[in-house]
Design an enzyme around this catalytic site. Structure first.
Site, PDB file in Angstrom:
ATOM      1  N   LYS A  87       0.931  -1.113   0.061  1.00 18.39           N
ATOM      2  CA  LYS A  87      -0.071   0.015  -0.101  1.00 18.39           C
ATOM      3  C   LYS A  87       0.788   1.080  -0.096  1.00 18.39           C
ATOM      4  O   LYS A  87       1.750   1.445   0.757  1.00 18.39           O
ATOM      5  CB  LYS A  87      -0.938   0.165   1.312  1.00 18.39           C
TER       6      LYS A  87
HETATM    7  O1  G3P Z   1      -7.657   1.991   5.192  1.00 20.28           O
HETATM    8  C1  G3P Z   1      -8.157   3.366   4.685  1.00 20.28           C
HETATM    9  C2  G3P Z   1      -9.362   3.790   4.977  1.00 20.28           C
HETATM   10  O2  G3P Z   1     -10.358   2.582   4.783  1.00 20.28           O
HETATM   11  C3  G3P Z   1      -9.467   4.522   6.331  1.00 20.28           C
HETATM   12  O3  G3P Z   1     -11.026   4.613   6.666  1.00 20.28           O
HETATM   13  O4  G3P Z   1     -12.623   5.297   8.366  1.00 20.28           O
HETATM   14  O5  G3P Z   1     -10.247   5.873   8.943  1.00 20.28           O
HETATM   15  O6  G3P Z   1     -11.451   7.090   7.199  1.00 20.28           O
HETATM   16  P1  G3P Z   1     -11.331   5.681   7.861  1.00 20.28           P
END
Ligand code: G3P
Length: 221
Positions: A87
């Site tokens: 990633k």
């Molecule tokens: O892993 C990346 C993304 O899915 C993060 O999500 O909920 O922290 O905005 P969030």
């Protein structure tokens, strides 16, 4: 459509896997820290543990920001397990690294994507996945799902093979709307996936079916 779970929590990954609908896992440095996973060796062992639960792709995020360091770190991560997807953040050095990894057959997930232009660059560089953050756009009063729609249109126009991984999914409607648009993958917390099970008419209907069965059985006696 594939379902990834966005967590480093092994119990939740196992629960999603046991449900039978899990296609992979995404992690990030914040999610690893949330589980108390610190130090290179612990982090490496944790990725291996995740790969032993799921048989799908597992995104492991680099913390480097220069081309040389992203390459070094990404290669180490990719060598951990065949399921590992490197990633890489959507920065100039990250795009160069994705192009490099693409040439080496190493799978990548371009993360922190918030615009169609960024998604176009990720596809041009040969990313395996692009991760537009739906929820974080919604958080700033911008339509996160509109971005998924734009990326779907652009990728289809040119037949880009990069998979749209709708990330930062927060609730079941995000999943349903991403499915309608044609996102290839969603990644969200376990709660967003299990919420798809819920409907009050299902619960009420089941209570009634079981009550009718039991009443009829009582009458038979
Ligand atoms: O892993 C990346 C993304 O899915 C993060 O999500 O909920 O922290 O905005 P969030």
């Amino acid at each position: 459509m594939k379902f990834f779970i966005d967590t480093a929590n092994l119990d939740q990954i196992t629960e999603a896997h046991n449900l039978g609908v899990l296609d992979g896992v995404t992690t990030n440095p914040s999610l690893m820290a949330k589980e108390g996973i610190t130090g290179d060796l612990n982090i490496i062992n944790h990725y291996k543990a995740i790969c032993s639960v799921t048989d799908g792709d597992v995104s492991a995020e680099v913390i480097s920001t220069t081309f040389e360091e992203i390459i070094r770190e990404g290669q180490e991560l990719a060598e951990l397990h065949e399921q590992i997807v490197v990633k890489v953040p959507m920065i100039k050095e990250g795009i160069k690294a994705i192009k490099y990894f693409s040439g080496k057959g190493i799978k990548t997930n371009c993360t922190l994507v918030f615009s169609a232009g960024q998604a176009l660059l990720a596809a041009k560089a040969g990313a395996t996945y692009v991760s537009p953050f739906v929820g974080r756009l919604d958080d700033i009063s911008t339509d996160g799902l509109a971005l998924i729609r734009d990326i779907r249109l652009i990728y289809d126009n040119y037949d880009f093979q990069t998979k749209i991984l709708a990330a930062s999914i927060r609730h079941p409607m995000h999943i349903i709307d991403a499915a309608k648009i044609g996102a290839d993958v969603i990644t969200g917390p376990l709660s967003s996936i299990t919420a798809l099970l819920k409907h009050p008419l299902t619960d009420n209907g089941l209570v009634q079916f079981l009550a009718d069965y039991n009443n009829a059985a009582l009458k038979d006696k």
